[in-house]
Design a protein around this motif. Structure first.
Motif, short mmCIF file in Angstrom:
data_model
loop_
_atom_site.label_atom_id
_atom_site.label_comp_id
_atom_site.label_asym_id
_atom_site.label_seq_id
_atom_site.Cartn_x
_atom_site.Cartn_y
_atom_site.Cartn_z
N THR A 1 -17.13 -8.54 15.38
CA THR A 1 -17.66 -9.15 16.60
C THR A 1 -17.10 -10.55 16.78
O THR A 1 -16.69 -10.94 17.89
CB THR A 1 -19.20 -9.17 16.59
OG1 THR A 1 -19.67 -7.81 16.49
CG2 THR A 1 -19.76 -9.82 17.83
N TYR B 1 -14.30 -11.64 15.61
CA TYR B 1 -12.88 -11.48 15.93
C TYR B 1 -12.72 -11.13 17.41
O TYR B 1 -11.87 -11.70 18.11
CB TYR B 1 -12.27 -10.40 15.04
CG TYR B 1 -10.81 -10.15 15.30
CD1 TYR B 1 -9.85 -11.12 15.02
CD2 TYR B 1 -10.39 -8.95 15.84
CE1 TYR B 1 -8.51 -10.89 15.27
CE2 TYR B 1 -9.05 -8.71 16.10
CZ TYR B 1 -8.12 -9.69 15.82
OH TYR B 1 -6.80 -9.47 16.07
N ARG B 2 -13.53 -10.21 17.91
CA ARG B 2 -13.47 -9.82 19.31
C ARG B 2 -13.76 -11.02 20.21
O ARG B 2 -13.07 -11.25 21.20
CB ARG B 2 -14.46 -8.70 19.62
CG ARG B 2 -14.38 -8.24 21.08
CD ARG B 2 -15.56 -7.39 21.49
NE ARG B 2 -16.83 -8.06 21.32
CZ ARG B 2 -17.38 -8.88 22.20
NH1 ARG B 2 -16.77 -9.17 23.31
NH2 ARG B 2 -18.55 -9.43 21.97
N ASN B 3 -14.77 -11.80 19.84
CA ASN B 3 -15.12 -12.97 20.63
C ASN B 3 -13.96 -13.98 20.65
O ASN B 3 -13.71 -14.62 21.68
CB ASN B 3 -16.39 -13.62 20.11
CG ASN B 3 -17.61 -12.76 20.35
OD1 ASN B 3 -17.58 -11.80 21.13
ND2 ASN B 3 -18.69 -13.07 19.67
N PHE C 1 -6.06 -3.48 20.04
CA PHE C 1 -7.35 -3.80 19.44
C PHE C 1 -8.12 -2.52 19.12
O PHE C 1 -8.70 -2.39 18.05
CB PHE C 1 -8.17 -4.69 20.37
CG PHE C 1 -9.54 -5.01 19.82
CD1 PHE C 1 -9.66 -5.92 18.78
CD2 PHE C 1 -10.67 -4.41 20.33
CE1 PHE C 1 -10.91 -6.22 18.26
CE2 PHE C 1 -11.91 -4.70 19.81
CZ PHE C 1 -12.04 -5.60 18.78
N GLU C 2 -8.11 -1.54 20.03
CA GLU C 2 -8.81 -0.28 19.79
C GLU C 2 -8.21 0.47 18.61
O GLU C 2 -8.93 1.09 17.84
CB GLU C 2 -8.80 0.58 21.06
CG GLU C 2 -9.70 0.06 22.14
CD GLU C 2 -9.62 0.84 23.44
OE1 GLU C 2 -8.64 1.60 23.63
OE2 GLU C 2 -10.54 0.69 24.25
N TRP D 1 -9.45 -1.37 15.55
CA TRP D 1 -10.88 -1.07 15.38
C TRP D 1 -11.05 0.34 14.80
O TRP D 1 -11.82 0.56 13.88
CB TRP D 1 -11.59 -1.20 16.73
CG TRP D 1 -13.05 -0.93 16.65
CD1 TRP D 1 -13.67 0.24 16.88
CD2 TRP D 1 -14.07 -1.86 16.27
NE1 TRP D 1 -15.02 0.10 16.69
CE2 TRP D 1 -15.30 -1.17 16.33
CE3 TRP D 1 -14.08 -3.21 15.92
CZ2 TRP D 1 -16.49 -1.78 16.04
CZ3 TRP D 1 -15.28 -3.80 15.64
CH2 TRP D 1 -16.48 -3.09 15.69
#
Length: 66
Positions: free
Chosen positions: A26, A28-30, A58-59, A62
């Motif tokens: 989270t 990292y995503r932010n 990114f997907e 992930w």
């Protein structure tokens, strides 16, 4: 401190490891969201920006970790 160091030193349960991993992802995503906003604000960087390509990368990342 890296995620793996935190897990090794903390003696965490599988549930705690999962939560820690999710929290790290989270963060990292932010950070990526923040960078996207910065890139879009800069005309030179905006020309290099490809949200579909970046989202796909990114997907994939992930999915590899999830």
């Amino acid at each position: 401190m890296s995620l793996y160091t935190r897990i090794a030193e903390g003696g965490l349960s599988p549930e705690q490891q999962y939560r820690l991993f999710m929290d790290e992802m989270t963060l990292y995503r932010n950070a990526l969201v923040h960078e996207v906003a910065r890139w879009q604000a800069d005309p030179q960087l905006r020309d290099l920006f490809d949200s579909d390509r970046d989202l796909q990368a990114f997907e994939s990342l992930w999915g590899a970790f999830a």
